[in-house]
Design a protein around this motif. Sequence first.
Motif, PDB file in Angstrom:
ATOM      1  N   UNK A  37       0.825  -1.214   0.000  1.00 15.87           N
ATOM      2  CA  UNK A  37       0.000   0.000   0.000  1.00 15.87           C
ATOM      3  C   UNK A  37       0.859   1.264   0.000  1.00 15.87           C
ATOM      4  N   UNK A  38       1.932   1.247   0.816  1.00 14.92           N
ATOM      5  CA  UNK A  38       2.700   2.479   1.013  1.00 14.92           C
ATOM      6  C   UNK A  38       3.874   2.613   0.043  1.00 14.92           C
ATOM      7  N   UNK A  39       4.219   1.533  -0.652  1.00 14.64           N
ATOM      8  CA  UNK A  39       5.379   1.510  -1.557  1.00 14.64           C
ATOM      9  C   UNK A  39       6.695   1.510  -0.789  1.00 14.64           C
ATOM     10  N   UNK A  40       6.892   2.481   0.109  1.00 18.01           N
ATOM     11  CA  UNK A  40       8.103   2.485   0.938  1.00 18.01           C
ATOM     12  C   UNK A  40       7.838   3.243   2.231  1.00 18.01           C
ATOM     13  N   UNK A  41       8.517   2.798   3.286  1.00 16.02           N
ATOM     14  CA  UNK A  41       8.375   3.443   4.599  1.00 16.02           C
ATOM     15  C   UNK A  41       9.715   3.369   5.312  1.00 16.02           C
ATOM     16  N   UNK A  42       9.988   4.341   6.192  1.00 15.63           N
ATOM     17  CA  UNK A  42      11.208   4.222   6.998  1.00 15.63           C
ATOM     18  C   UNK A  42      10.918   3.236   8.140  1.00 15.63           C
ATOM     19  N   UNK A  43      11.980   2.676   8.715  1.00 19.36           N
ATOM     20  CA  UNK A  43      11.850   1.596   9.697  1.00 19.36           C
ATOM     21  C   UNK A  43      10.915   1.972  10.856  1.00 19.36           C
ATOM     22  N   UNK A  44      11.138   3.176  11.437  1.00 19.45           N
ATOM     23  CA  UNK A  44      10.329   3.561  12.611  1.00 19.45           C
ATOM     24  C   UNK A  44       8.854   3.714  12.250  1.00 19.45           C
ATOM     25  N   UNK A  45       8.577   4.260  11.069  1.00 22.03           N
ATOM     26  CA  UNK A  45       7.177   4.403  10.632  1.00 22.03           C
ATOM     27  C   UNK A  45       6.539   3.039  10.431  1.00 22.03           C
ATOM     28  N   UNK A  78      13.170  15.969   1.346  1.00 18.13           N
ATOM     29  CA  UNK A  78      13.450  17.371   1.698  1.00 18.13           C
ATOM     30  C   UNK A  78      14.305  17.425   2.969  1.00 18.13           C
ATOM     31  N   UNK A  79      14.079  16.472   3.867  1.00 13.84           N
ATOM     32  CA  UNK A  79      14.828  16.445   5.137  1.00 13.84           C
ATOM     33  C   UNK A  79      16.205  15.783   4.990  1.00 13.84           C
ATOM     34  N   UNK A  80      16.607  15.435   3.772  1.00 15.41           N
ATOM     35  CA  UNK A  80      17.896  14.775   3.550  1.00 15.41           C
ATOM     36  C   UNK A  80      17.692  13.321   3.161  1.00 15.41           C
ATOM     37  N   UNK A  81      18.811  12.590   2.907  1.00 15.36           N
ATOM     38  CA  UNK A  81      18.648  11.183   2.508  1.00 15.36           C
ATOM     39  C   UNK A  81      18.112  10.325   3.652  1.00 15.36           C
ATOM     40  N   UNK A  82      17.179   9.431   3.333  1.00 17.20           N
ATOM     41  CA  UNK A  82      16.592   8.557   4.364  1.00 17.20           C
ATOM     42  C   UNK A  82      16.629   7.116   3.865  1.00 17.20           C
ATOM     43  N   UNK A  83      16.868   6.190   4.813  1.00 22.67           N
ATOM     44  CA  UNK A  83      16.891   4.774   4.455  1.00 22.67           C
ATOM     45  C   UNK A  83      15.455   4.224   4.519  1.00 22.67           C
ATOM     46  N   UNK A  84      14.950   3.818   3.378  1.00 22.30           N
ATOM     47  CA  UNK A  84      13.581   3.324   3.306  1.00 22.30           C
ATOM     48  C   UNK A  84      13.549   1.804   3.115  1.00 22.30           C
ATOM     49  N   UNK A  85      12.471   1.203   3.563  1.00 28.01           N
ATOM     50  CA  UNK A  85      12.225  -0.202   3.249  1.00 28.01           C
ATOM     51  C   UNK A  85      11.180  -0.180   2.143  1.00 28.01           C
ATOM     52  N   UNK A  86      11.542  -0.723   0.981  1.00 27.82           N
ATOM     53  CA  UNK A  86      10.645  -0.631  -0.186  1.00 27.82           C
ATOM     54  C   UNK A  86      10.291  -2.022  -0.682  1.00 27.82           C
TER      55      UNK A  86
END
Lengths: 109, 190
Positions: A37-45, A78-86
Amino acid sequence: MNSSVSLEELLEKARDLFSDKALQNSQRILLLITLYMADRLIFTDLARVTGIDKGRLEYHLRVLEERGYIVRKRFITIAGPRLYIAITREGREKVREVLRVLSSIAGKI
Amino acid sequence: MGMGVDVLVVAKRLLRRALSVVYTSVGFFMVLAWVWRDYVGVTVIAIAYLVGASILYGHVFKPLIRFREVARVFSGCKTVNVVKYLGFTASAFGLSAIVSMVLSSYLNIPGYVTPLLGIIATVVSIILLLIGVYGSIELFDPPEIGVIVLLGLAIVLYVVKPSLVLPIVGCSFMCLGMYTYYLYYSKPKS
Protein backbone atom coordinates in the motif's frame (compact mmCIF):
# COMPACT_ATOMS: atom_id res chain seq x y z
CA MET A 1 -9.57 -15.02 -11.41
CA ASN A 2 -11.78 -17.41 -13.39
CA SER A 3 -15.13 -17.88 -11.61
CA SER A 4 -15.36 -21.49 -12.88
CA VAL A 5 -12.47 -22.49 -10.59
CA SER A 6 -13.80 -24.66 -7.76
CA LEU A 7 -13.28 -23.94 -4.07
CA GLU A 8 -11.04 -27.02 -3.78
CA GLU A 9 -8.79 -25.72 -6.56
CA LEU A 10 -8.63 -22.32 -4.91
CA LEU A 11 -7.74 -23.85 -1.55
CA GLU A 12 -5.04 -25.91 -3.27
CA LYS A 13 -3.69 -22.71 -4.84
CA ALA A 14 -3.76 -20.99 -1.44
CA ARG A 15 -1.85 -23.94 0.10
CA ASP A 16 0.83 -23.60 -2.60
CA LEU A 17 0.98 -19.86 -2.15
CA PHE A 18 1.33 -20.02 1.64
CA SER A 19 3.93 -22.80 1.50
CA ASP A 20 6.39 -19.97 0.84
CA LYS A 21 8.33 -19.46 4.12
CA ALA A 22 7.96 -15.70 3.85
CA LEU A 23 4.17 -16.02 3.94
CA GLN A 24 3.96 -18.49 6.79
CA ASN A 25 3.74 -15.77 9.40
CA SER A 26 0.82 -13.35 9.72
CA GLN A 27 3.09 -10.43 10.71
CA ARG A 28 5.15 -10.91 7.53
CA ILE A 29 2.00 -10.94 5.40
CA LEU A 30 0.89 -7.78 7.21
CA LEU A 31 4.28 -6.18 6.48
CA LEU A 32 4.10 -7.10 2.80
CA ILE A 33 0.56 -5.72 2.45
CA THR A 34 1.59 -2.55 4.32
CA LEU A 35 4.53 -2.01 1.97
CA TYR A 36 2.31 -2.85 -1.02
CA MET A 37 0.00 0.00 0.00
CA ALA A 38 2.70 2.48 1.01
CA ASP A 39 5.38 1.51 -1.56
CA ARG A 40 8.10 2.49 0.94
CA LEU A 41 8.37 3.44 4.60
CA ILE A 42 11.21 4.22 7.00
CA PHE A 43 11.85 1.60 9.70
CA THR A 44 10.33 3.56 12.61
CA ASP A 45 7.18 4.40 10.63
CA LEU A 46 6.79 0.76 9.60
CA ALA A 47 7.11 -0.31 13.26
CA ARG A 48 4.60 2.32 14.42
CA VAL A 49 2.05 1.71 11.67
CA THR A 50 2.03 -2.07 12.06
CA GLY A 51 2.52 -2.11 15.85
CA ILE A 52 5.24 -4.78 15.51
CA ASP A 53 8.12 -4.34 17.99
CA LYS A 54 11.45 -3.38 16.46
CA GLY A 55 13.32 -6.61 17.26
CA ARG A 56 10.72 -8.82 15.58
CA LEU A 57 10.35 -6.34 12.74
CA GLU A 58 14.07 -6.54 11.98
CA TYR A 59 13.86 -10.37 11.90
CA HIS A 60 10.79 -10.40 9.62
CA LEU A 61 12.37 -7.84 7.29
CA ARG A 62 15.48 -10.03 6.99
CA VAL A 63 13.32 -13.01 5.96
CA LEU A 64 11.44 -10.93 3.38
CA GLU A 65 14.70 -9.43 2.12
CA GLU A 66 16.23 -12.91 1.65
CA ARG A 67 13.22 -13.90 -0.47
CA GLY A 68 13.66 -10.74 -2.57
CA TYR A 69 10.27 -9.26 -1.64
CA ILE A 70 11.70 -6.09 -0.09
CA VAL A 71 14.87 -3.98 -0.33
CA ARG A 72 16.45 -1.29 1.81
CA LYS A 73 17.13 1.77 -0.30
CA ARG A 74 18.28 5.31 0.36
CA PHE A 75 15.97 8.01 -1.06
CA ILE A 76 16.49 11.76 -1.18
CA THR A 77 13.82 13.70 0.73
CA ILE A 78 13.45 17.37 1.70
CA ALA A 79 14.83 16.44 5.14
CA GLY A 80 17.90 14.78 3.55
CA PRO A 81 18.65 11.18 2.51
CA ARG A 82 16.59 8.56 4.36
CA LEU A 83 16.89 4.77 4.45
CA TYR A 84 13.58 3.32 3.31
CA ILE A 85 12.22 -0.20 3.25
CA ALA A 86 10.65 -0.63 -0.19
CA ILE A 87 8.66 -3.44 -1.77
CA THR A 88 10.15 -5.03 -4.91
CA ARG A 89 8.34 -6.06 -8.10
CA GLU A 90 8.32 -9.70 -6.86
CA GLY A 91 6.86 -8.55 -3.53
CA ARG A 92 4.11 -6.59 -5.27
CA GLU A 93 3.27 -9.57 -7.48
CA LYS A 94 3.12 -11.86 -4.43
CA VAL A 95 0.73 -9.53 -2.59
CA ARG A 96 -1.50 -9.25 -5.68
CA GLU A 97 -1.58 -13.03 -5.87
CA VAL A 98 -2.50 -13.29 -2.15
CA LEU A 99 -5.27 -10.70 -2.57
CA ARG A 100 -6.58 -12.44 -5.71
CA VAL A 101 -6.69 -15.85 -4.06
CA LEU A 102 -8.23 -14.56 -0.81
CA SER A 103 -10.93 -12.56 -2.62
CA SER A 104 -11.75 -15.55 -4.86
CA ILE A 105 -12.07 -17.81 -1.82
CA ALA A 106 -14.22 -15.20 -0.05
CA GLY A 107 -16.41 -15.01 -3.15
CA LYS A 108 -17.00 -18.77 -3.05
CA ILE A 109 -17.90 -18.97 0.63
CA MET B 1 -6.58 -8.87 16.71
CA GLY B 2 -7.32 -11.04 13.71
CA MET B 3 -5.20 -10.80 10.60
CA GLY B 4 -7.96 -9.12 8.57
CA VAL B 5 -8.58 -6.54 11.30
CA ASP B 6 -4.83 -5.87 11.53
CA VAL B 7 -4.60 -5.27 7.79
CA LEU B 8 -7.61 -2.98 7.82
CA VAL B 9 -6.26 -0.94 10.76
CA VAL B 10 -2.88 -0.53 9.04
CA ALA B 11 -4.52 0.28 5.69
CA LYS B 12 -6.67 2.94 7.32
CA ARG B 13 -3.63 4.49 9.03
CA LEU B 14 -1.77 4.72 5.71
CA LEU B 15 -4.84 6.20 4.06
CA ARG B 16 -5.00 8.78 6.88
CA ARG B 17 -1.43 9.88 6.14
CA ALA B 18 -2.29 10.50 2.46
CA LEU B 19 -5.60 12.20 3.27
CA SER B 20 -4.04 14.46 5.92
CA VAL B 21 -1.75 15.88 3.19
CA VAL B 22 -4.72 16.27 0.81
CA TYR B 23 -6.95 18.05 3.39
CA THR B 24 -4.16 20.36 4.60
CA SER B 25 -3.13 21.27 1.03
CA VAL B 26 -6.71 21.95 -0.09
CA GLY B 27 -7.28 24.11 3.01
CA PHE B 28 -3.99 25.96 2.52
CA PHE B 29 -4.74 26.82 -1.12
CA MET B 30 -8.28 27.94 -0.23
CA VAL B 31 -6.89 30.33 2.41
CA LEU B 32 -4.13 31.46 0.02
CA ALA B 33 -6.76 32.22 -2.64
CA TRP B 34 -8.72 34.25 -0.07
CA VAL B 35 -5.65 36.24 1.05
CA TRP B 36 -4.08 36.74 -2.38
CA ARG B 37 -7.26 37.01 -4.48
CA ASP B 38 -5.26 36.13 -7.60
CA TYR B 39 -6.85 32.84 -8.64
CA VAL B 40 -4.55 32.42 -11.65
CA GLY B 41 -1.46 32.82 -9.44
CA VAL B 42 -2.82 30.36 -6.86
CA THR B 43 -3.68 27.81 -9.59
CA VAL B 44 -0.12 28.04 -10.98
CA ILE B 45 1.39 27.55 -7.49
CA ALA B 46 -1.03 24.66 -6.78
CA ILE B 47 -0.02 22.91 -10.03
CA ALA B 48 3.71 23.43 -9.24
CA TYR B 49 3.06 22.03 -5.74
CA LEU B 50 1.25 19.00 -7.16
CA VAL B 51 4.13 18.25 -9.56
CA GLY B 52 6.75 18.69 -6.80
CA ALA B 53 4.79 16.58 -4.29
CA SER B 54 4.19 13.77 -6.78
CA ILE B 55 7.94 13.61 -7.60
CA LEU B 56 9.25 13.78 -4.01
CA TYR B 57 6.35 12.27 -2.06
CA GLY B 58 4.41 10.27 -4.65
CA HIS B 59 4.59 7.19 -2.41
CA VAL B 60 2.61 9.01 0.31
CA PHE B 61 -0.40 9.10 -2.06
CA LYS B 62 -0.16 5.45 -3.17
CA PRO B 63 -2.55 4.23 -0.40
CA LEU B 64 -5.30 6.35 -2.02
CA ILE B 65 -5.06 4.08 -5.07
CA ARG B 66 -4.45 0.77 -3.30
CA PHE B 67 -6.66 1.11 -0.23
CA ARG B 68 -9.83 -0.07 -1.95
CA GLU B 69 -8.10 -3.12 -3.44
CA VAL B 70 -6.90 -4.22 0.01
CA ALA B 71 -10.00 -3.16 1.99
CA ARG B 72 -12.34 -5.05 -0.35
CA VAL B 73 -10.64 -8.34 0.48
CA PHE B 74 -10.32 -7.81 4.24
CA SER B 75 -13.45 -5.83 5.12
CA GLY B 76 -15.89 -7.28 2.61
CA CYS B 77 -16.98 -3.73 1.70
CA LYS B 78 -19.28 -3.62 -1.29
CA THR B 79 -18.04 -2.67 -4.73
CA VAL B 80 -20.29 0.14 -5.85
CA ASN B 81 -19.66 0.99 -9.50
CA VAL B 82 -21.71 4.15 -9.25
CA VAL B 83 -18.98 5.58 -6.97
CA LYS B 84 -16.54 5.48 -9.89
CA TYR B 85 -18.87 7.37 -12.23
CA LEU B 86 -19.88 9.88 -9.57
CA GLY B 87 -16.18 10.42 -8.81
CA PHE B 88 -15.53 11.27 -12.47
CA THR B 89 -18.60 13.55 -12.53
CA ALA B 90 -17.56 15.43 -9.37
CA SER B 91 -13.99 15.81 -10.71
CA ALA B 92 -15.26 17.00 -14.11
CA PHE B 93 -17.52 19.65 -12.55
CA GLY B 94 -14.82 20.68 -10.06
CA LEU B 95 -12.19 21.05 -12.80
CA SER B 96 -14.67 22.93 -15.03
CA ALA B 97 -15.35 25.32 -12.13
CA ILE B 98 -11.60 25.97 -11.74
CA VAL B 99 -11.12 26.41 -15.51
CA SER B 100 -14.10 28.77 -15.81
CA MET B 101 -12.79 30.76 -12.81
CA VAL B 102 -9.40 31.16 -14.50
CA LEU B 103 -10.90 31.91 -17.93
CA SER B 104 -13.36 34.46 -16.53
CA SER B 105 -10.39 36.85 -16.18
CA TYR B 106 -9.91 36.75 -19.96
CA LEU B 107 -13.31 35.85 -21.43
CA ASN B 108 -16.81 37.14 -20.96
CA ILE B 109 -18.22 34.21 -18.97
CA PRO B 110 -21.57 34.82 -17.14
CA GLY B 111 -21.05 35.26 -13.38
CA TYR B 112 -23.27 32.34 -12.36
CA VAL B 113 -21.30 29.67 -14.32
CA THR B 114 -18.39 29.16 -11.87
CA PRO B 115 -20.50 28.99 -8.66
CA LEU B 116 -23.04 26.73 -10.36
CA LEU B 117 -20.32 24.29 -11.48
CA GLY B 118 -18.75 24.46 -8.02
CA ILE B 119 -22.07 23.75 -6.26
CA ILE B 120 -22.81 20.80 -8.59
CA ALA B 121 -19.31 19.38 -7.91
CA THR B 122 -19.85 19.78 -4.15
CA VAL B 123 -23.31 18.19 -4.19
CA VAL B 124 -22.04 15.24 -6.27
CA SER B 125 -19.09 14.87 -3.87
CA ILE B 126 -21.48 14.73 -0.89
CA ILE B 127 -23.65 12.10 -2.64
CA LEU B 128 -20.44 10.17 -3.42
CA LEU B 129 -19.35 10.27 0.21
CA LEU B 130 -22.79 9.22 1.44
CA ILE B 131 -22.76 6.23 -0.94
CA GLY B 132 -19.26 5.49 0.34
CA VAL B 133 -20.58 5.58 3.94
CA TYR B 134 -23.43 3.25 3.00
CA GLY B 135 -21.11 0.83 1.16
CA SER B 136 -18.44 0.63 3.84
CA ILE B 137 -19.73 2.07 7.09
CA GLU B 138 -16.96 0.42 9.13
CA LEU B 139 -14.34 2.50 7.32
CA PHE B 140 -15.86 5.81 8.35
CA ASP B 141 -14.48 7.66 11.36
CA PRO B 142 -14.57 11.29 12.55
CA PRO B 143 -12.29 12.67 9.75
CA GLU B 144 -14.50 11.22 7.01
CA ILE B 145 -17.65 12.53 8.71
CA GLY B 146 -15.84 15.87 9.09
CA VAL B 147 -15.36 16.09 5.31
CA ILE B 148 -19.08 15.55 4.70
CA VAL B 149 -19.97 18.22 7.29
CA LEU B 150 -17.43 20.65 5.78
CA LEU B 151 -18.73 20.18 2.24
CA GLY B 152 -22.29 20.76 3.47
CA LEU B 153 -21.12 23.83 5.39
CA ALA B 154 -19.45 25.16 2.22
CA ILE B 155 -22.81 25.13 0.40
CA VAL B 156 -24.69 26.77 3.29
CA LEU B 157 -21.98 29.45 3.65
CA TYR B 158 -22.03 30.08 -0.09
CA VAL B 159 -25.75 30.83 0.09
CA VAL B 160 -25.57 32.87 3.33
CA LYS B 161 -22.22 34.66 3.05
CA PRO B 162 -20.07 33.73 0.01
CA SER B 163 -17.06 35.80 1.15
CA LEU B 164 -16.62 33.49 4.17
CA VAL B 165 -16.43 30.23 2.20
CA LEU B 166 -12.69 30.35 1.43
CA PRO B 167 -11.35 31.38 4.88
CA ILE B 168 -13.70 29.27 7.05
CA VAL B 169 -13.79 26.12 4.94
CA GLY B 170 -10.05 26.48 4.15
CA CYS B 171 -9.06 26.82 7.83
CA SER B 172 -11.40 23.95 8.77
CA PHE B 173 -9.78 21.73 6.11
CA MET B 174 -6.33 22.56 7.47
CA CYS B 175 -7.47 21.68 11.03
CA LEU B 176 -9.05 18.47 9.73
CA GLY B 177 -5.76 17.65 7.96
CA MET B 178 -3.81 18.11 11.17
CA TYR B 179 -6.29 16.02 13.15
CA THR B 180 -6.11 13.28 10.51
CA TYR B 181 -2.30 13.34 10.72
CA TYR B 182 -2.56 13.10 14.52
CA LEU B 183 -4.70 9.96 14.09
CA TYR B 184 -2.04 8.51 11.78
CA TYR B 185 0.77 9.45 14.13
CA SER B 186 -0.87 8.31 17.40
CA LYS B 187 -0.15 4.81 18.69
CA PRO B 188 -2.27 2.02 17.14
CA LYS B 189 -5.09 0.77 19.34
CA SER B 190 -4.86 -2.98 19.74
